[in-house]
Design a protein around this motif. Structure first.
Motif, PDB file in Angstrom:
ATOM      1  N   SER A  30       0.849  -1.188   0.000  1.00  0.00           N
ATOM      2  CA  SER A  30       0.000   0.000   0.000  1.00  0.00           C
ATOM      3  C   SER A  30       0.886   1.239   0.000  1.00  0.00           C
ATOM      4  CB  SER A  30      -0.891  -0.003   1.252  1.00  0.00           C
ATOM      5  OG  SER A  30      -1.316   1.311   1.555  1.00  0.00           O
ATOM      6  N   THR A  31       0.807   2.022  -1.074  1.00  0.00           N
ATOM      7  CA  THR A  31       1.662   3.219  -1.141  1.00  0.00           C
ATOM      8  C   THR A  31       1.279   4.202  -0.028  1.00  0.00           C
ATOM      9  OG1 THR A  31       0.235   3.909  -2.974  1.00  0.00           O
ATOM     10  CG2 THR A  31       2.431   3.140  -3.526  1.00  0.00           C
ATOM     11  N   GLY A  32      -0.023   4.309   0.275  1.00  0.00           N
ATOM     12  CA  GLY A  32      -0.451   5.194   1.364  1.00  0.00           C
ATOM     13  C   GLY A  32       0.183   4.768   2.683  1.00  0.00           C
ATOM     14  N   ILE A  34       2.934   2.995   3.108  1.00  0.00           N
ATOM     15  CA  ILE A  34       4.391   3.205   3.084  1.00  0.00           C
ATOM     16  C   ILE A  34       4.707   4.691   3.318  1.00  0.00           C
ATOM     17  CG2 ILE A  34       6.548   2.891   1.800  1.00  0.00           C
ATOM     18  CD1 ILE A  34       5.185   0.650   0.213  1.00  0.00           C
ATOM     19  N   PHE A  35       3.912   5.573   2.699  1.00  0.00           N
ATOM     20  CA  PHE A  35       4.112   7.010   2.949  1.00  0.00           C
ATOM     21  C   PHE A  35       3.897   7.331   4.420  1.00  0.00           C
ATOM     22  CE2 PHE A  35       3.069   8.005  -1.683  1.00  0.00           C
ATOM     23  CZ  PHE A  35       4.343   8.452  -1.978  1.00  0.00           C
ATOM     24  N   ARG A  36       2.808   6.784   5.001  1.00  0.00           N
ATOM     25  CA  ARG A  36       2.514   7.083   6.414  1.00  0.00           C
ATOM     26  C   ARG A  36       3.610   6.548   7.340  1.00  0.00           C
ATOM     27  NH1 ARG A  36      -2.721   6.872   4.284  1.00  0.00           N
ATOM     28  NH2 ARG A  36      -2.735   4.596   4.303  1.00  0.00           N
ATOM     29  N   TYR A  52       1.809  17.091   0.429  1.00  0.00           N
ATOM     30  CA  TYR A  52       0.880  16.654  -0.621  1.00  0.00           C
ATOM     31  C   TYR A  52      -0.255  15.857   0.002  1.00  0.00           C
ATOM     32  CZ  TYR A  52       4.744  17.785  -3.752  1.00  0.00           C
ATOM     33  OH  TYR A  52       5.750  18.433  -4.423  1.00  0.00           O
ATOM     34  N   MET A  53       0.105  14.955   0.897  1.00  0.00           N
ATOM     35  CA  MET A  53      -0.908  14.080   1.506  1.00  0.00           C
ATOM     36  C   MET A  53      -1.908  14.879   2.333  1.00  0.00           C
ATOM     37  SD  MET A  53       1.372  10.794   2.501  1.00  0.00           S
ATOM     38  CE  MET A  53       0.012   9.810   3.109  1.00  0.00           C
ATOM     39  N   ASP A  54      -1.410  15.830   3.104  1.00  0.00           N
ATOM     40  CA  ASP A  54      -2.309  16.633   3.944  1.00  0.00           C
ATOM     41  C   ASP A  54      -3.319  17.414   3.100  1.00  0.00           C
ATOM     42  OD1 ASP A  54      -1.196  15.712   6.242  1.00  0.00           O
ATOM     43  OD2 ASP A  54       0.074  17.469   6.610  1.00  0.00           O
ATOM     44  N   GLY A  85      -3.436   1.294  -3.977  1.00  0.00           N
ATOM     45  CA  GLY A  85      -3.144   2.730  -4.011  1.00  0.00           C
ATOM     46  C   GLY A  85      -2.138   3.123  -5.083  1.00  0.00           C
ATOM     47  N   PHE A  86      -1.651   2.154  -5.811  1.00  0.00           N
ATOM     48  CA  PHE A  86      -0.744   2.418  -6.936  1.00  0.00           C
ATOM     49  C   PHE A  86      -1.040   1.407  -8.027  1.00  0.00           C
ATOM     50  CE2 PHE A  86       2.860   2.175  -9.635  1.00  0.00           C
ATOM     51  CZ  PHE A  86       3.388   3.456  -9.649  1.00  0.00           C
ATOM     52  N   PRO A  87      -1.166   1.769  -9.279  1.00  0.00           N
ATOM     53  CA  PRO A  87      -1.114   3.131  -9.822  1.00  0.00           C
ATOM     54  C   PRO A  87      -2.405   3.904  -9.563  1.00  0.00           C
ATOM     55  CG  PRO A  87      -1.494   1.555 -11.593  1.00  0.00           C
ATOM     56  CD  PRO A  87      -1.290   0.755 -10.338  1.00  0.00           C
ATOM     57  N   ARG A  88      -2.258   5.212  -9.560  1.00  0.00           N
ATOM     58  CA  ARG A  88      -3.408   6.083  -9.347  1.00  0.00           C
ATOM     59  C   ARG A  88      -3.671   6.972 -10.542  1.00  0.00           C
ATOM     60  NH1 ARG A  88      -3.495   6.079  -3.536  1.00  0.00           N
ATOM     61  NH2 ARG A  88      -5.164   7.311  -2.638  1.00  0.00           N
ATOM     62  N   ASN A  89      -2.855   6.885 -11.560  1.00  0.00           N
ATOM     63  CA  ASN A  89      -3.119   7.632 -12.803  1.00  0.00           C
ATOM     64  C   ASN A  89      -2.501   6.841 -13.963  1.00  0.00           C
ATOM     65  OD1 ASN A  89      -0.327   8.269 -12.903  1.00  0.00           O
ATOM     66  ND2 ASN A  89      -0.639  10.132 -11.709  1.00  0.00           N
ATOM     67  N   ALA A  91      -0.204   7.638 -16.142  1.00  0.00           N
ATOM     68  CA  ALA A  91       1.264   7.673 -16.239  1.00  0.00           C
ATOM     69  C   ALA A  91       1.885   6.613 -15.320  1.00  0.00           C
ATOM     70  CB  ALA A  91       1.786   9.069 -15.889  1.00  0.00           C
ATOM     71  N   GLN A  92       1.348   6.490 -14.109  1.00  0.00           N
ATOM     72  CA  GLN A  92       1.869   5.467 -13.186  1.00  0.00           C
ATOM     73  C   GLN A  92       1.582   4.062 -13.715  1.00  0.00           C
ATOM     74  OE1 GLN A  92       0.299   6.198  -9.236  1.00  0.00           O
ATOM     75  NE2 GLN A  92       1.503   8.062  -8.947  1.00  0.00           N
ATOM     76  N   ALA A  93       0.416   3.885 -14.350  1.00  0.00           N
ATOM     77  CA  ALA A  93       0.046   2.563 -14.882  1.00  0.00           C
ATOM     78  C   ALA A  93       0.984   2.169 -16.025  1.00  0.00           C
ATOM     79  CB  ALA A  93      -1.405   2.570 -15.355  1.00  0.00           C
ATOM     80  N   GLY A 128     -12.059   9.167  10.127  1.00  0.00           N
ATOM     81  CA  GLY A 128     -11.361  10.153  10.953  1.00  0.00           C
ATOM     82  C   GLY A 128      -9.848  10.080  10.951  1.00  0.00           C
ATOM     83  N   ARG A 129      -9.234   9.769   9.792  1.00  0.00           N
ATOM     84  CA  ARG A 129      -7.776   9.743   9.718  1.00  0.00           C
ATOM     85  C   ARG A 129      -7.259  11.188   9.728  1.00  0.00           C
ATOM     86  NH1 ARG A 129      -5.999   6.335   4.661  1.00  0.00           N
ATOM     87  NH2 ARG A 129      -5.688   8.388   3.738  1.00  0.00           N
ATOM     88  N   ALA A 130      -5.974  11.397  10.107  1.00  0.00           N
ATOM     89  CA  ALA A 130      -5.436  12.761  10.243  1.00  0.00           C
ATOM     90  C   ALA A 130      -5.566  13.577   8.953  1.00  0.00           C
ATOM     91  CB  ALA A 130      -3.983  12.695  10.681  1.00  0.00           C
ATOM     92  N   ASP A 131      -5.443  12.897   7.786  1.00  0.00           N
ATOM     93  CA  ASP A 131      -5.537  13.647   6.533  1.00  0.00           C
ATOM     94  C   ASP A 131      -6.975  13.664   5.994  1.00  0.00           C
ATOM     95  OD1 ASP A 131      -5.501  10.946   5.877  1.00  0.00           O
ATOM     96  OD2 ASP A 131      -4.166  11.157   4.161  1.00  0.00           O
ATOM     97  N   ASP A 132      -7.949  13.345   6.847  1.00  0.00           N
ATOM     98  CA  ASP A 132      -9.355  13.349   6.423  1.00  0.00           C
ATOM     99  C   ASP A 132     -10.072  14.656   6.752  1.00  0.00           C
ATOM    100  OD1 ASP A 132      -9.206  10.857   5.291  1.00  0.00           O
ATOM    101  OD2 ASP A 132     -10.110   9.801   6.969  1.00  0.00           O
ATOM    102  N   ARG A 139     -11.033  16.794  -2.319  1.00  0.00           N
ATOM    103  CA  ARG A 139      -9.953  16.829  -3.308  1.00  0.00           C
ATOM    104  C   ARG A 139      -9.615  15.399  -3.772  1.00  0.00           C
ATOM    105  NH1 ARG A 139      -7.615  19.049  -6.761  1.00  0.00           N
ATOM    106  NH2 ARG A 139      -5.384  19.017  -7.101  1.00  0.00           N
ATOM    107  N   ARG A 140      -9.531  14.446  -2.834  1.00  0.00           N
ATOM    108  CA  ARG A 140      -9.199  13.069  -3.203  1.00  0.00           C
ATOM    109  C   ARG A 140     -10.272  12.433  -4.076  1.00  0.00           C
ATOM    110  NH1 ARG A 140      -6.803  12.476   2.181  1.00  0.00           N
ATOM    111  NH2 ARG A 140      -8.780  11.605   2.851  1.00  0.00           N
ATOM    112  N   LEU A 141     -11.536  12.730  -3.767  1.00  0.00           N
ATOM    113  CA  LEU A 141     -12.614  12.169  -4.605  1.00  0.00           C
ATOM    114  C   LEU A 141     -12.536  12.742  -6.024  1.00  0.00           C
ATOM    115  CD1 LEU A 141     -16.063  11.839  -2.768  1.00  0.00           C
ATOM    116  CD2 LEU A 141     -14.706  10.058  -3.865  1.00  0.00           C
TER     117      LEU A 141
END
Ligand code: AMP
Length: 187
Positions: A30-32, A34-36, A52-54, A85-89, A91-93, A128-132, A139-141
């Protein structure tokens, strides 16, 4: 098995991916997550990704790709993995297709978890995650529909759509059945 799971935030993607990885005995990448983990550990990568994540923005591809390349090169991912969570676009695919082709591999299936928007927002608010924050959720949707959903066409021949509404165990069984690995599967 090499799998990818795709779905809007709140669809239960992370939970289902973790369960599925354990059921199929492949690592959950999970890229999310790994970032966290990098943010918690205060690494340079974490510091770079946090802003970026925030905001609910995607972390730039150069950063994300390097991280994924390192992770799938680890020994436990040699026989398969569950990418979440990867790829998300697109270019990543395209980058992932090239990476797998170099290894003589390809994805076996792309699981798409679906749920109505109203259900998604409700679940996000409960999570209720910190970046929620409300702004980050919106923005994420928006990014999901603009950048990630086009992956369904990119992976058209591999897509397996699964209804994500229901309790966790029920949805997991639906995914396993859709992959031919359900309790009712022949082997
Ligand atoms: P997730 O846990 O999948 O919801 O991801 C949380 C956040 O991590 C996202 O909102 C992005 O900021 C970042 N992120 C995760 N995966 C990617 C990716 N493939 N590309 C860019 N940013 C990502």
């Amino acid at each position: 098995m090499r799998l990818l799971i795709v779905g809007p935030q709140g669809a239960g993607k992370g939970t289902q991916a973790a369960l599925l990885a354990s059921n199929l005995q492949v690592p959950h990448v999970s890229t999310g997550d790994i970032f966290r983990a990098n943010i918690s550990a205060g690494t340079a990568l974490g510091v770079e990704a946090k802003g970026y994540m925030d905001r609910g923005d995607l972390v730039p591809d150069e950063i994300t790709r390097g991280m994924v390349a390192d992770r799938v090169a680890e020994a436990d991912a040699a026989a398969g993995f569950m990418l979440d969570g990867f790829p998300r676009n697109i270019a990543q695919a395209q980058w992932l297709s090239a990476l797998l082709a170099d290894r003589g591999e390809d994805l076996d299936a792309v699981v798409v978890l679906t749920a109505p928007d109203a259900e998604l927002v409700q679940r996000m608010l409960l999570r209720g995650r910190a970046d929620d924050t409300e702004e980050a959720i919106a923005r994420r949707l928006a990014i999901y529909y603009a950048e990630t959903e086009p992956l369904l066409e990119y992976y058209a021949d591999k897509v397996v759509r699964v209804d994500g509404v229901g309790d966790v165990a029920e949805v997991q069984q639906r995914i396993l059945s859709a992959l031919g690995r359900g309790a009712d599967a022949a082997s």
